[in-house]
Motif scaffolding. Structure first.
Motif, PDB file in Angstrom:
ATOM      1  N   GLY A 123       0.805  -1.215   0.000  1.00  0.00           N
ATOM      2  CA  GLY A 123       0.000   0.000   0.000  1.00  0.00           C
ATOM      3  C   GLY A 123       0.834   1.259   0.000  1.00  0.00           C
ATOM      4  N   ARG A 124       2.069   1.167  -0.480  1.00  0.00           N
ATOM      5  CA  ARG A 124       2.987   2.304  -0.499  1.00  0.00           C
ATOM      6  C   ARG A 124       3.527   2.537  -1.902  1.00  0.00           C
ATOM      7  NH1 ARG A 124       6.933   0.318   4.406  1.00  0.00           N
ATOM      8  NH2 ARG A 124       5.332  -0.049   5.990  1.00  0.00           N
ATOM      9  N   GLY A 125       4.244   3.628  -2.051  1.00  0.00           N
ATOM     10  CA  GLY A 125       4.869   3.932  -3.330  1.00  0.00           C
ATOM     11  C   GLY A 125       5.177   5.405  -3.433  1.00  0.00           C
ATOM     12  N   GLN A 126       5.874   5.778  -4.497  1.00  0.00           N
ATOM     13  CA  GLN A 126       6.218   7.173  -4.728  1.00  0.00           C
ATOM     14  C   GLN A 126       5.800   7.589  -6.133  1.00  0.00           C
ATOM     15  OE1 GLN A 126      10.454   7.742  -3.929  1.00  0.00           O
ATOM     16  NE2 GLN A 126       9.917   8.624  -1.933  1.00  0.00           N
ATOM     17  N   THR A 127       5.478   8.861  -6.262  1.00  0.00           N
ATOM     18  CA  THR A 127       5.201   9.416  -7.575  1.00  0.00           C
ATOM     19  C   THR A 127       5.644  10.872  -7.587  1.00  0.00           C
ATOM     20  OG1 THR A 127       3.526   9.663  -9.315  1.00  0.00           O
ATOM     21  CG2 THR A 127       2.839  10.191  -7.063  1.00  0.00           C
ATOM     22  N   ARG A 128       5.488  11.517  -8.727  1.00  0.00           N
ATOM     23  CA  ARG A 128       5.780  12.940  -8.859  1.00  0.00           C
ATOM     24  C   ARG A 128       4.774  13.521  -9.839  1.00  0.00           C
ATOM     25  NH1 ARG A 128      11.400  12.812 -12.530  1.00  0.00           N
ATOM     26  NH2 ARG A 128      10.553  11.505 -14.206  1.00  0.00           N
ATOM     27  N   HIS A 129       4.897  14.795 -10.154  1.00  0.00           N
ATOM     28  CA  HIS A 129       3.973  15.435 -11.082  1.00  0.00           C
ATOM     29  C   HIS A 129       4.752  16.085 -12.222  1.00  0.00           C
ATOM     30  CE1 HIS A 129       0.411  14.992  -8.501  1.00  0.00           C
ATOM     31  NE2 HIS A 129       1.245  15.185  -7.509  1.00  0.00           N
ATOM     32  N   TYR A 130       4.248  15.903 -13.439  1.00  0.00           N
ATOM     33  CA  TYR A 130       4.765  16.661 -14.570  1.00  0.00           C
ATOM     34  C   TYR A 130       4.014  17.982 -14.590  1.00  0.00           C
ATOM     35  CZ  TYR A 130       5.907  18.066 -19.321  1.00  0.00           C
ATOM     36  OH  TYR A 130       6.337  18.765 -20.423  1.00  0.00           O
ATOM     37  N   ILE A 131       4.734  19.060 -14.569  1.00  0.00           N
ATOM     38  CA  ILE A 131       4.129  20.392 -14.442  1.00  0.00           C
ATOM     39  C   ILE A 131       3.810  20.932 -15.830  1.00  0.00           C
ATOM     40  CG2 ILE A 131       4.490  22.730 -13.576  1.00  0.00           C
ATOM     41  CD1 ILE A 131       6.452  21.396 -11.513  1.00  0.00           C
ATOM     42  N   HIS A 132       2.526  21.087 -16.125  1.00  0.00           N
ATOM     43  CA  HIS A 132       2.098  21.435 -17.473  1.00  0.00           C
ATOM     44  C   HIS A 132       2.108  22.940 -17.740  1.00  0.00           C
ATOM     45  CE1 HIS A 132       0.326  17.412 -16.795  1.00  0.00           C
ATOM     46  NE2 HIS A 132       0.569  17.236 -18.072  1.00  0.00           N
ATOM     47  N   ASP A 133       1.743  23.764 -16.751  1.00  0.00           N
ATOM     48  CA  ASP A 133       1.531  25.187 -17.016  1.00  0.00           C
ATOM     49  C   ASP A 133       1.891  26.016 -15.785  1.00  0.00           C
ATOM     50  OD1 ASP A 133      -0.638  24.797 -15.234  1.00  0.00           O
ATOM     51  OD2 ASP A 133      -1.965  24.294 -16.915  1.00  0.00           O
ATOM     52  N   GLU A 134       1.664  27.341 -15.903  1.00  0.00           N
ATOM     53  CA  GLU A 134       2.030  28.258 -14.826  1.00  0.00           C
ATOM     54  C   GLU A 134       1.217  28.009 -13.562  1.00  0.00           C
ATOM     55  OE1 GLU A 134       4.475  30.222 -14.617  1.00  0.00           O
ATOM     56  OE2 GLU A 134       5.189  30.247 -16.688  1.00  0.00           O
ATOM     57  N   ALA A 135      -0.041  27.622 -13.728  1.00  0.00           N
ATOM     58  CA  ALA A 135      -0.882  27.360 -12.553  1.00  0.00           C
ATOM     59  C   ALA A 135      -0.306  26.218 -11.726  1.00  0.00           C
ATOM     60  CB  ALA A 135      -2.307  27.042 -12.986  1.00  0.00           C
ATOM     61  N   GLU A 136       0.123  25.136 -12.404  1.00  0.00           N
ATOM     62  CA  GLU A 136       0.728  24.019 -11.687  1.00  0.00           C
ATOM     63  C   GLU A 136       2.115  24.384 -11.171  1.00  0.00           C
ATOM     64  OE1 GLU A 136       0.657  20.543 -14.140  1.00  0.00           O
ATOM     65  OE2 GLU A 136      -1.528  20.353 -14.062  1.00  0.00           O
ATOM     66  N   ALA A 137       2.801  25.272 -11.879  1.00  0.00           N
ATOM     67  CA  ALA A 137       4.129  25.701 -11.428  1.00  0.00           C
ATOM     68  C   ALA A 137       4.045  26.365 -10.063  1.00  0.00           C
ATOM     69  CB  ALA A 137       4.747  26.650 -12.450  1.00  0.00           C
ATOM     70  N   LYS A 138       2.983  27.142  -9.821  1.00  0.00           N
ATOM     71  CA  LYS A 138       2.816  27.801  -8.525  1.00  0.00           C
ATOM     72  C   LYS A 138       2.554  26.778  -7.424  1.00  0.00           C
ATOM     73  CE  LYS A 138       1.026  32.101 -10.510  1.00  0.00           C
ATOM     74  NZ  LYS A 138      -0.162  32.999 -10.611  1.00  0.00           N
ATOM     75  N   ILE A 139       1.862  25.704  -7.781  1.00  0.00           N
ATOM     76  CA  ILE A 139       1.537  24.679  -6.782  1.00  0.00           C
ATOM     77  C   ILE A 139       2.780  23.879  -6.403  1.00  0.00           C
ATOM     78  CG2 ILE A 139       0.219  22.569  -6.367  1.00  0.00           C
ATOM     79  CD1 ILE A 139      -1.929  23.689  -8.261  1.00  0.00           C
ATOM     80  N   TYR A 140       3.570  23.491  -7.408  1.00  0.00           N
ATOM     81  CA  TYR A 140       4.674  22.560  -7.170  1.00  0.00           C
ATOM     82  C   TYR A 140       6.039  23.234  -7.073  1.00  0.00           C
ATOM     83  CZ  TYR A 140       1.134  19.076  -8.210  1.00  0.00           C
ATOM     84  OH  TYR A 140      -0.004  18.310  -8.188  1.00  0.00           O
ATOM     85  N   GLY A 141       6.098  24.540  -7.348  1.00  0.00           N
ATOM     86  CA  GLY A 141       7.342  25.265  -7.154  1.00  0.00           C
ATOM     87  C   GLY A 141       8.430  24.972  -8.149  1.00  0.00           C
TER      88      GLY A 141
END
Length: 291
Positions: A91-109
């Motif tokens: 029940g574990r694991g790791q992931t990340r996010h591909y940042i598509h645009d400026e809105a997501e850039a603000k969220i993920y830094g």
């Protein structure tokens, strides 16, 4: 497969409608109080946006004009398989996010076209939900389908897929029709070799079929609407599926084969909720008993 930690894999190529399907699953999860951990397929791309451009240019200089995100070499599928396997066991694991645009850039830094840092999926989720290009992929070293408990394919017929891609890339990326044609041709070998075979490994496929003329997708002025489409729903194993009930609840539907229902395109939401809710509840009941 895992009883305690089930995995749902949604597989579809870009623009196939997997995002809309994810929204339907989100609605089911909220209504049935299911806590899901999410994985996005593009999080497991090997290259960020700039590095991918450079890699494609390098491959083309070396005579390979068919390098694309559909290719296993452009993704870290071995790590995705590790995540599926670890989640199924613990029940574990790791992931990340591909940042598509400026809105997501603000969220993920981080800048658009890059990845966020790897982070834990958390240990309190009821199931893992994957949505991307490779949920059922099989290569010489990777085989994901046996690790997933419920496998859903979402795919339009090929001309409709091309129309959707042409309109999206021209509108959001400023591509010309010729540029999009080049992208389609570059991806085609990997699409045939790695994307298409996955839909023979799913439990259920939802295939959108236009009922207007799409003979030349490169001159189509607009994307066929849901009202101008039908949905072909194919069950790999129809045993236990209450077809009379589904036909009575989905207005305008009919069976085209012993394992296939055809429904109006605007009935996708209700069709998916009627079909998938019992399957998700079965996974949760198995999990409850095992725990």
């Amino acid at each position: 497969m895992s009883t305690k930690h089930p995995i749902i894999a949604i597989t579809g190529s870009s623009g196939a409608g997997t995002t809309s399907v994810k929204n339907i699953f989100d609605h089911i999860f909220r209504r049935e109080h299911v806590k899901a951990a999410y994985i996005e397929g593009d999080a497991f791309h090997r290259y960020d946006r700039q590095a991918m451009k450079e890699k494609m240019a390098e491959e083309e200089r070396n005579g390979n004009r068919n390098f694309s995100h559909f290719s296993p070499e452009a993704n870290i599928l071995d790590r995705l398989q590790e995540v599926f396997s670890e989640f199924g066991r613990k029940g574990r694991g790791q992931t990340r996010h591909y940042i598509h645009d400026e809105a997501e850039a603000k969220i993920y830094g981080s800048a658009p076209g890059t990845f966020s840092e790897w982070s834990s999926l958390g240990e309190e989720s009821d199931l893992l939900f994957y949505e991307g290009l490779h949920g059922c992929v099989k290569t010489d070293t990777v085989d994901l389908a046996p690790l997933a408990d419920l496998k859903i394919g979402v795919v339009p017929v090929i001309n409709l897929e091309w129309i959707q891609k042409i309109h999206r890339d021209k509108a959001s990326r400023g591509y010309s029709t010729d540029a999009v044609m080049d992208v389609i041709l570059r991806r085609m070998p990997d699409y045939v070799k790695y994307i298409c075979p996955q839909f023979a490994r799913t439990d259920i496929n939802f295939q959108r079929v236009p009922i207007v003329d799409t003979s030349d997708p490169f001159i189509a002025r607009w994307i066929p609407t849901a009202d101008e489409s039908m949905i072909v729903i194919r069950f790999a194993n129809p045993r236990g599926i209450d077809f009379p009930y589904l036909l009575s609840m989905i207005h305008g539907s009919f069976m085209s084969r012993a394992n296939s229902i055809v429904a109006p395109g605007n009935k996708l939401d209700i069709a998916m909720q009627l079909i998938l809710t019992p399957l998700i509840l079965q996974l949760m009941e198995r999990r409850r008993r095992a725990s």
